[in-house]
Write an enzyme that holds these catalytic residues in place. Structure first.
Site, PDB file in Angstrom:
ATOM      1  N   CYS A   1      -2.094   8.523   3.643  1.00  0.00           N
ATOM      2  CA  CYS A   1      -2.101   8.093   2.247  1.00  0.00           C
ATOM      3  C   CYS A   1      -3.444   8.382   1.582  1.00  0.00           C
ATOM      4  O   CYS A   1      -3.539   8.451   0.364  1.00  0.00           O
ATOM      5  CB  CYS A   1      -1.753   6.615   2.148  1.00  0.00           C
ATOM      6  SG  CYS A   1      -2.692   5.569   3.258  1.00  0.00           S
TER       7      CYS A   1
ATOM      8  N   GLU B   1       0.886  -1.170   0.000  1.00  0.00           N
ATOM      9  CA  GLU B   1       0.000   0.000   0.000  1.00  0.00           C
ATOM     10  C   GLU B   1       0.915   1.208   0.000  1.00  0.00           C
ATOM     11  O   GLU B   1       1.714   1.401   0.911  1.00  0.00           O
ATOM     12  CB  GLU B   1      -0.916  -0.017   1.234  1.00  0.00           C
ATOM     13  CG  GLU B   1      -2.131   0.886   1.087  1.00  0.00           C
ATOM     14  CD  GLU B   1      -1.849   2.316   1.499  1.00  0.00           C
ATOM     15  OE1 GLU B   1      -1.625   3.138   0.578  1.00  0.00           O
ATOM     16  OE2 GLU B   1      -1.829   2.605   2.692  1.00  0.00           O
TER      17      GLU B   1
END
Length: 386
Positions: free
Chosen positions: A172, A138
């Site tokens: 993020c 990720e």
């Protein structure tokens, strides 16, 4: 629920089929980020829950909080040697694990550059492995809020402020670019600037502070470079914030930049700081700029549309189906909850394995399918030969 699946046994009296869920042969490596302490504890415990040994390399800038989680695991009864806390220099750790023939997989959250380095290193050592390592990554995003003229103004203002500037934009999933109708922008801008005038920047130990310093000097310099670029660009205007001070801590003001170019690099590249860039588009050309937004960034992590008009809502949801692993309608692009919004994205954002959901855990098992015959085979001839 995962391990309850068993293959079909149509002739149960003669054949029994079953699935055995095993930990992977070898070890997993968990490489964890600074920005969510829970993720540090999660990336190593998910493999362990499914029967694996795991080496946990914490972020250099989250050593103490992650070690506290590790000590809690041990105090709770986790045996030694299952999760192994291994602070290390990043390149050294990556080199050691990828050269081991026993590497079963890597569970990673961090930068695109680091994940690509790991992937390349695995490829270079492919001939030495007992099994092909599994790679879960990720890697961040360039997340958007796309606003339609039918959107609720308050929801847009508050949702964007929260998403762009909570935790200094060091998420993020943080909103980094916003597309908004030209007719709405003056009101939204005024209300956002009013909120920013009330936001305090200071110590995280003060609970009236909305955002504090960014994580370290490298982050400070990177974020400042984008703000300096904006100040010098004819296409960009800093309309709020823009001040950076590293005299005592690494403080960056929440910054809003207006752009006349929807494809400027500041709309494409991940900044990972409290910087929001806004492009006001002609009201009735929302589909044109929605399509442009899908091609602007190489990431596909999170995104949101704000629209109350049913037709526009439907069109925009369809337009963005491939550019956000986690998609929000009339809500901010941050705040996923385990079990409610399993998390992950495509493209450069990662392998979209959806942490926080049921299928994620299947990545950490090696399934063995077993067929047991209860009646002996008595002839060598094929049925078609008779």
């Amino acid at each position: 629920d995962i391990t309850s699946y068993q293959p079909l046994s149509p002739e149960i009296d003669t054949v029994q089929n079953s699935a055995v869920y095993r930990g992977c042969e070898g070890f997993w490596a968990a490489i964890t980020p600074f920005n969510f302490t829970a993720i540090g504890g999660h990336l190593c415990s998910a493999p362990a829950l499914m029967g694996n040994v795991c080496l946990w390399k914490p972020s250099d800038t989250a050593m103490l909080s992650n070690y506290t989680v590790y000590k809690i695991y041990r105090e709770a009864g986790l045996p030694p040697g299952i999760i192994n806390f291994v602070p290390a220099d990043g390149p050294v750790f990556g080199d050691v694990i990828t050269k081991s023939p026993n590497l079963a997989g890597v569970n990673f959250t961090g930068s695109v550059r680091t994940f690509k380095t790991i992937w390349k290193s695995v490829a270079q050592n492919l001939d030495s492995y007992i099994s092909y390592p599994k790679l879960i990554g990720e890697c961040g995003g360039k997340n958007f809020h796309f606003i339609h003229k039918s959107a609720d103004v308050t929801s847009v203002v508050v949702g964007t402020i929260r998403s762009a500037f909570e935790y200094g934009g060091q998420k993020c999933s943080a909103c980094s670019r916003m597309y908004i109708p030209q007719s709405m922008w003056p009101e939204v801008k005024r209300k956002m600037l009013d909120i920013l005038s009330q936001i305090k920047l200071g110590s995280a130990l003060d609970n009236t502070v909305f955002l504090s310093a960014v994580i370290d000097d490298k982050a400070f310099k990177r974020i400042k470079s984008y703000i300096d670029y904006a100040k010098d660009s004819p296409n960009l205007t800093v309309i709020a914030g823009g001040q950076c001070d590293d005299s005592q801590g690494y403080f960056v003001e929440p910054t809003i930049i207006e752009t006349s170019d929807p494809q400027d690099k500041i709309m494409q590249e991940e900044i990972f700081g409290p910087v929001l860039t806004v492009f006001p588009y002609p009201d009735d050309e929302y589909m044109k700029y929605a399509q442009l937004a899908t091609k602007t960034s190489p990431f596909a992590l999170t995104g949101a549309v704000f629209a109350k008009e049913p037709k526009a809502r439907e069109e925009l949801v369809d337009a963005f189906q491939d550019v956000a692993g986690n998609f929000y309608i009339n809500d901010k692009s941050t705040g996923s909850v385990v079990g409610q919004q399993p998390f992950g994205g495509d493209r450069l954002s990662g392998t979209n394995d959806k942490a926080g959901g049921p299928y994620y855990l299947t990545r950490f098992v090696s399934m063995q399918c077993v067929k047991e015959s209860k009646v002996p085979l008595e002839t060598w001839m094929l049925p078609s030969m008779k």
